[in-house]
Design an enzyme around this catalytic site. Sequence first.
Site, PDB file in Angstrom:
ATOM      1  CD  GLU A  91      -2.985   5.658   6.682  1.00 58.17           C
ATOM      2  OE1 GLU A  91      -2.917   5.735   5.446  1.00 58.17           O
ATOM      3  OE2 GLU A  91      -2.080   5.152   7.390  1.00 58.17           O
ATOM      4  CG  ASN A 121      -1.675   1.248   1.441  1.00 57.02           C
ATOM      5  OD1 ASN A 121      -1.763   2.078   0.537  1.00 57.02           O
ATOM      6  ND2 ASN A 121      -2.251   1.411   2.623  1.00 57.02           N
ATOM      7  CE  LYS A 165      -0.128   3.309   4.766  1.00 59.61           C
ATOM      8  NZ  LYS A 165      -0.120   3.449   6.201  1.00 59.61           N
ATOM      9  CB  SER A 213       4.681  -1.985  12.196  1.00 54.60           C
ATOM     10  OG  SER A 213       4.352  -0.625  12.454  1.00 54.60           O
TER      11      SER A 213
HETATM   12  P1  PGA Z   1       2.658   0.233   7.649  1.00 59.19           P
HETATM   13  O1  PGA Z   1       1.213   0.509   6.992  1.00 59.19           O
HETATM   14  O2  PGA Z   1       3.153  -1.068   7.084  1.00 59.19           O
HETATM   15  O3  PGA Z   1       3.491   1.412   7.221  1.00 59.19           O
HETATM   16  O4  PGA Z   1       2.453   0.145   9.114  1.00 59.19           O
HETATM   17  C1  PGA Z   1       0.307  -0.535   6.752  1.00 59.19           C
HETATM   18  C2  PGA Z   1      -0.965  -0.003   6.169  1.00 59.19           C
HETATM   19  O5  PGA Z   1      -1.412   1.084   6.564  1.00 59.19           O
HETATM   20  O6  PGA Z   1      -1.568  -0.624   5.278  1.00 59.19           O
END
Ligand code: PGA
Length: 252
Positions: free
Chosen positions: A95, A10, A12, A209
């Site tokens: 989010e 992802n 983002k 994470s």
């Molecule tokens: P992250 O994000 O691996 O940076 O914690 C995961 C996500 O929001 O899909």
Amino acid sequence: MSTQPFIVGNWKMNGTRAMLSEARAIDRGAARYPAVRVGIAPPFTLVTAMAEALQAAQVGAQDCHAEASGAYTGDVSAAMLADAGAQFVIAGHSERRAMHGESDAVVKAKAEAALAAGLEVIVCVGETEAERDAGKAEKVVTGQLAGSLPQGEDAAARVTVAYEPVWAIGTGRVPSIEDVSAMHCAIRAKLDAIYGEGGAAVRILYGGSVNAKNAAELLAVDEVGGALVGGASLTAENFLAIVMAASGPSTE
Ligand code: PGA
């Protein structure tokens, strides 16, 4: 987990065309691990270019509108994403739930629109830290599933669930293996209740994470069928280490 693990990046709100070279490197790596299904969800602006550039890895989007077309300035429909070359879309990422006020009903409408457009959908659920501290994590997550999952005869065949505890996203903190296991089992039970026999086919990803160091342990947990990866999906080096972990014990 007997089904093919699904590792999804992802991106983002990260990535311009300069990042296509990184996506190509991910794609070349993915070709070396055919036992793993690899996907990348870039920003809308890169969906078409990435769909054209990638062969082994699949391309998805991070959101869609529930309607197919109309007066929705700034929004993108699932049909448009399918036309752009996407194969899946993420719905209900925390989010979006938090920053765009997306309710379970909105997420469900988006997920159903995705299926109607011929896409697969990854529906995200997860509790906040306060909800976990209050002992409500499973109740919150199963409630989100009941409200957000698309309904219909063959919905289960094209739905993936991503369990992402909100407090673990982008923080470097992950739940204990016991907590991941307990939650994934609770999600499986809820999927069985919602979809009947079809529920068994729904993959449940863990997200929050995930990185090269913790991936193998997380992916080995019963009912963890893959990972939704944010920060660690932005470079081929980090992301492919997770793909490799998903491919099972190294034979190299
Ligand atoms: P992250 O994000 O691996 O940076 O914690 C995961 C996500 O929001 O899909």
